[in-house]
Design a protein around this motif. Structure first.
Motif, short mmCIF file in Angstrom:
data_model
loop_
_atom_site.label_atom_id
_atom_site.label_comp_id
_atom_site.label_asym_id
_atom_site.label_seq_id
_atom_site.Cartn_x
_atom_site.Cartn_y
_atom_site.Cartn_z
N GLY A 29 58.47 13.24 23.52
CA GLY A 29 59.38 12.66 24.50
C GLY A 29 60.82 12.60 24.01
O GLY A 29 61.75 12.78 24.79
N TYR A 32 62.26 16.03 24.50
CA TYR A 32 62.08 16.57 25.85
C TYR A 32 63.40 17.06 26.45
O TYR A 32 63.52 18.21 26.86
CB TYR A 32 61.45 15.49 26.73
N VAL A 80 59.05 10.47 31.96
CA VAL A 80 58.66 10.67 30.57
C VAL A 80 58.79 9.36 29.79
O VAL A 80 57.92 9.00 29.01
CB VAL A 80 59.49 11.80 29.92
#
Length: 135
Positions: A29, A32, A80
């Motif tokens: 994450g 990301y 996310v």
């Protein structure tokens, strides 16, 4: 009481394994947005004068694919982040529930033992005798 319904070592093992996977996801994450930005820059641009655009080098615009990836990253960033937060809260909730359950079992076992140690109360009245005594 015949035994525990929850195995503390088993709960600990599951939570540790889930925590490791959550750490993996947390790392994913964190990268990301930068990964999608890099992909957007590498996607190049469309050129109507023939040939494809470059790889998003200095001074070049972002093409359609890059724009789509940027918008996708922007629109999914909250999702996310939510996934990471939800995982953390779920692990914390599972831990707290297991601890509370085990503490409850211990409290119930202690109460059952306490009650078992109390002296019995005998009812010495004759069968059918009024429990409130004579009126």
């Amino acid at each position: 009481m015949t035994g525990w319904d929850i195995d503390p070592e088993g709960v600990q093992g599951v939570l540790e394994a889930a925590g490791e996977r959550a750490s993996d996801l947390e790392g994913w994450g964190e990268h990301y947005g930068s990964t999608l930005e890099s992909a957007a820059a590498a996607a190049g641009t469309l050129s109507f004068e023939g040939g494809g655009g470059g790889g998003g080098g200095e001074g070049e615009g972002v093409g359609l694919v890059g724009l789509a990836l940027s918008q996708f990253a922007e629109n999914t960033r909250g999702d996310v982040m939510y996934i990471g937060a939800r995982i953390g809260k779920s692990l914390e909730g599972a831990y707290n529930a297991a601890v509370a359950y085990l503490e409850g079992d211990e409290a119930m076992a202690a109460e059952a033992q306490r009650l078992a140690l109390l002296a019995p109360v005998l009812d010495l009245r004759a069968p059918g005798e009024d429990p409130n005594g004579p009126v």
